[in-house]
Design a protein around this motif. Structure first.
Motif, short mmCIF file in Angstrom:
data_model
loop_
_atom_site.label_atom_id
_atom_site.label_comp_id
_atom_site.label_asym_id
_atom_site.label_seq_id
_atom_site.Cartn_x
_atom_site.Cartn_y
_atom_site.Cartn_z
N VAL A 185 56.59 42.48 55.08
CA VAL A 185 55.46 42.83 54.22
C VAL A 185 54.86 41.54 53.68
N LYS A 192 51.77 41.14 52.69
CA LYS A 192 51.03 41.54 51.48
C LYS A 192 50.99 43.06 51.40
N LYS A 193 50.91 43.55 50.18
CA LYS A 193 50.91 44.99 49.97
C LYS A 193 49.51 45.55 50.23
N ASP A 194 49.37 46.28 51.33
CA ASP A 194 48.08 46.86 51.70
C ASP A 194 48.32 48.13 52.50
N GLU A 253 51.44 48.27 54.78
CA GLU A 253 52.76 48.00 54.21
C GLU A 253 53.84 48.96 54.72
N ARG A 280 57.01 47.79 56.97
CA ARG A 280 58.36 47.97 56.44
C ARG A 280 59.26 48.68 57.45
#
Length: 285
Positions: free
Chosen positions: A171, A173-175, A178, A182
């Motif tokens: 991950v 970046k959280k988008d 994600e 993961r």
């Protein structure tokens, strides 16, 4: 525990193999520039897969350069680098640091203490920069160590710790991607852990070391069960990968996921077959 996520070179076009190598060399150069020789020593092929995957997904602008290095002092090597390379270099060193810390805490290995000391300041900077990933890596390795002390034979539990660690690393970046990233990291991590345990099984049995396969390795259908479990992990990982809109270098990525990850497994099977043939010859004589 790393080194299982590589390309299957014979099945890859030469232009794609050269490009794969250029990402690998780019990671090596990044580690050298940021962390020196000690950083280069943490280099793994597995992180190269992460670079190519994330670069393809986010269509990251990549710079190409030609450089000589100690391994190739005569001919300049093509190196590809971008912001993903920088992130992956940080994760690569962080994994190495926590692995050394784990070895020292668990077995008090002098080499682990020395290596940990060399990397400590570098790792501290990364921990401050990436607290989310750092926290999960440390917790996951602690969980694996606990399983080892308990002599845990629950394959899902022990490999799950390594899976969660890899899931966090993927991950970037959280988008919107994600969840999928993961799951790719999670199942790939479980595959890596179980393949490593399978690879080390004979040596661990001889040395009476922990291995989650010890209890079932004498069962008649052991080999079939292991292959089935490993196939399941890669199938789940590959299914998640195919959900991503990756176009750049997709042939390299598919080569790794559908073929390259089995390089070591094929080598293990080859050695086992050779051992059986040698035993048969001895019995005949």
């Amino acid at each position: 525990m790393f080194g299982y996520v590589t390309v299957c070179e014979p099945e890859l076009k030469m232009k794609d193999f050269r490009k794969y190598r250029s990402y690998y060399c780019g990671l090596c150069q990044e580690l050298k520039e940021k962390y020196g020789f000690s950083g280069q020593m943490t280099l793994t092929y597995d992180m190269t897969f992460a670079i190519i995957l994330l670069t393809s997904l986010y269509e990251t602008e990549t710079k190409t350069e030609q450089r000589r290095c100690k391994v190739h002092p005569v001919k300049k090597q093509t190196m590809r680098r971008n912001e993903i390379t920088e992130y992956t270099a940080d994760m690569n060193l962080l994994l190495a640091y926590y692995h050394l810390e784990d070895d020292w805490a668990d077995e008090k290995k002098p080499a682990a203490l020395a290596g940990k000391g060399v990397l400590r300041k570098k790792a501290d900077r990364i921990i401050r920069k990436y607290p989310r990933q750092s926290r999960v890596i440390k917790k996951a390795l602690r969980g694996i160590r606990k399983c080892e002390k308990e002599n845990c034979m629950d394959l899902d539990r022990v490999s799950g710790y390594f899976g969660r660690m890899m899931a966090e690393l993927f991950v970037y970046k959280k988008d919107v991607w994600e969840k999928t990233l993961r799951r790719i990291g999670f199942f790939l991590g479980k595959f890596i852990y179980l393949m490593d345990a399978y690879d080390d099984l004979e040596e661990d049995r001889k040395k009476h070391c922990y291995n989650p396969f010890i209890r079932i390795c004498e069962e008649e259908d052991f080999e079939e069960r292991i292959r089935g479990i490993l196939c399941m992990m890669i199938a789940e990982c590959s299914a998640e990968f195919e959900k991503l809109p990756c176009l750049l270098d997709v042939d390299i990525l598919r080569n790794i996921l559908y073929d390259g990850v089995w390089n070591r497994y094929r080598l293990i099977q080859m050695k086992k077959q050779e051992g059986k043939e040698q035993d048969h010859v001895k019995e005949s004589v």
